[in-house]
Scaffold this motif. Sequence first.
Motif, PDB file in Angstrom:
ATOM      1  N   ASN A   1     -77.254-104.938  26.402  1.00 16.56           N
ATOM      2  CA  ASN A   1     -78.463-104.110  26.321  1.00 16.56           C
ATOM      3  C   ASN A   1     -79.448-104.539  25.249  1.00 16.56           C
ATOM      4  O   ASN A   1     -80.662-104.413  25.434  1.00 16.56           O
ATOM      5  N   SER A   2     -78.941-105.013  24.113  1.00 14.14           N
ATOM      6  CA  SER A   2     -79.824-105.347  22.996  1.00 14.14           C
ATOM      7  C   SER A   2     -80.102-106.848  22.900  1.00 14.14           C
ATOM      8  O   SER A   2     -81.243-107.269  22.718  1.00 14.14           O
TER       9      SER A   2
ATOM     10  N   SER B   1     -68.844 -93.923  23.470  1.00 18.27           N
ATOM     11  CA  SER B   1     -69.628 -94.326  24.645  1.00 18.27           C
ATOM     12  C   SER B   1     -70.691 -93.281  24.981  1.00 18.27           C
ATOM     13  O   SER B   1     -71.822 -93.622  25.354  1.00 18.27           O
ATOM     14  N   LEU B   2     -70.346 -92.002  24.838  1.00 17.16           N
ATOM     15  CA  LEU B   2     -71.328 -90.946  25.088  1.00 17.16           C
ATOM     16  C   LEU B   2     -72.479 -91.006  24.077  1.00 17.16           C
ATOM     17  O   LEU B   2     -73.651 -90.876  24.438  1.00 17.16           O
TER      18      LEU B   2
ATOM     19  N   ALA C   1     -73.392 -93.675  22.393  1.00 16.80           N
ATOM     20  CA  ALA C   1     -74.140 -94.923  22.576  1.00 16.80           C
ATOM     21  C   ALA C   1     -75.170 -94.781  23.688  1.00 16.80           C
ATOM     22  O   ALA C   1     -76.267 -95.351  23.604  1.00 16.80           O
ATOM     23  N   ASP C   2     -74.832 -94.025  24.734  1.00 17.42           N
ATOM     24  CA  ASP C   2     -75.794 -93.805  25.812  1.00 17.42           C
ATOM     25  C   ASP C   2     -77.008 -93.010  25.328  1.00 17.42           C
ATOM     26  O   ASP C   2     -78.110 -93.167  25.859  1.00 17.42           O
ATOM     27  N   ARG C   3     -76.795 -92.185  24.314  1.00 14.01           N
ATOM     28  CA  ARG C   3     -77.885 -91.327  23.831  1.00 14.01           C
ATOM     29  C   ARG C   3     -78.696 -91.979  22.714  1.00 14.01           C
ATOM     30  O   ARG C   3     -79.926 -91.908  22.710  1.00 14.01           O
ATOM     31  N   TRP C   4     -78.009 -92.606  21.758  1.00  8.65           N
ATOM     32  CA  TRP C   4     -78.692 -93.125  20.571  1.00  8.65           C
ATOM     33  C   TRP C   4     -78.730 -94.652  20.488  1.00  8.65           C
ATOM     34  O   TRP C   4     -79.382 -95.205  19.600  1.00  8.65           O
ATOM     35  N   GLY C   5     -78.023 -95.336  21.368  1.00 13.09           N
ATOM     36  CA  GLY C   5     -77.998 -96.785  21.332  1.00 13.09           C
ATOM     37  C   GLY C   5     -76.743 -97.305  20.653  1.00 13.09           C
ATOM     38  O   GLY C   5     -76.248 -96.718  19.681  1.00 13.09           O
ATOM     39  N   ALA C   6     -76.231 -98.427  21.181  1.00 13.77           N
ATOM     40  CA  ALA C   6     -74.964 -98.977  20.681  1.00 13.77           C
ATOM     41  C   ALA C   6     -75.070 -99.445  19.234  1.00 13.77           C
ATOM     42  O   ALA C   6     -74.139 -99.281  18.446  1.00 13.77           O
TER      43      ALA C   6
ATOM     44  N   VAL D   1     -71.529-103.741  24.536  1.00 19.52           N
ATOM     45  CA  VAL D   1     -72.715-103.039  25.037  1.00 19.52           C
ATOM     46  C   VAL D   1     -73.976-103.624  24.408  1.00 19.52           C
ATOM     47  O   VAL D   1     -74.995-103.835  25.084  1.00 19.52           O
TER      48      VAL D   1
END
Length: 426
Positions: free
Chosen positions: A271-272, A389-390, A392-397, A267
Amino acid sequence: MEASVPSVNPSLPPPNRGGAEQAREAPLWRNRAFVGLLSGNTASVFGDSFNGIALSLWVLQTTGSAQRMAAVQIVTMAVGFLFGSFAGTLADRVDRRKLMLISDLSRCLIAALLGVCLFAASAPFPVVLLLVASSMFAGLTMGPAFHATTTRIVGQERIQQASSVIHLTDNLARISGLALAGVIVASFGGLAAILTTSATFLVSAVCTLLAGPFPSAPREGAGKLSFLQDWSGGFAYIRRDPLVRSIVVLSPVLAAFFLTAIMLVQVMAINSWRANPVEFGLIEMCIPLGYMMGAGLLLAFGKRFARRGRLVFFGLILLGPMYFLISRLESPHVALPFVLLGGLLFSFCSMMVQIILKSEVKNEWQGRIYGTLGAITSVAPTLVLAAASLLADRWGASAVLGTLSAILLAVAVAAACLLKPIRTYK
């Protein structure tokens, strides 16, 4: 160290190590039974890769539903958890060669039927789920029967070498299967991929036949025990033996943390780090490549590794700080060697634990131990992956990976202190 294993049935004698002695003393590549079973397992793993890709693409392209994709994963996880220990018990009660043949031939037929239902008959989704569950159920006995059988036919002196070869070929088959599956699906469609899966299971059955007869673990007095007594005896065996109990605790935890860390790195890469397809492919390649390097080192050095129990925790403790370092990186190129090192460390931890298990557990019990271990491992990583995964969607991987690495370090230190039977294993 030789673990003392209290038997649930005191009438059971030590396993008979006679029979097929010439095959055990010969090099692995001249051991007909081992080469045949290894070839069959490689073909089976190769085919599973095709099946996973084709099924995932069908669900996503046909329905576009993440819920249905999750339903497939939940069904396979539930079947593995509910019936894994029973499958292991079956592998200890019946002829393991026949069991592997039944498993391969059943999955061959189910895969062909699944292909027809998916791409020719437009079957309803519940029918697809039923076939997926049936295929998973038919394959549950394969792992316990395969690992227990290969342990017996190679002998105690070659367990580490054989385990390394199995892990090497398994990863090669998985990598090549995933790569070719995409090509075949793109060129010939999903039906071709599913039928390829069916064919590989047939090849696996043929390889098992060509392996010839091989000895099963003698179980004198086993006929006096019912199936449920044998099944509960497997749990009693785990409870009473500290080394086996420690392995059953450690292995699912190790798998859960490692697989979750890898998912978070993937991820982050998108994303990063904004990795392009080539960079993402290199990151994906480094994971199994590191694992294969670890298997190669174990294969090359064999029993020259001393204090193997300490090596398990040495690798496990290093994984935490290494993934924390990855969480702070900002470039996929810089991350590549650390991702490779992660696969190497994980291979040392996981394979060494498997070698210890195969070396110390009587062969007549290995099916039940592997079945129970597989049932737990089918659930633990999935639950941790879902939670990560939940988050990571909120706080970032990167933030979740950093937190996970700290937890992993704490768990590794605690395990090194508490799981003394593994730590003191020579």
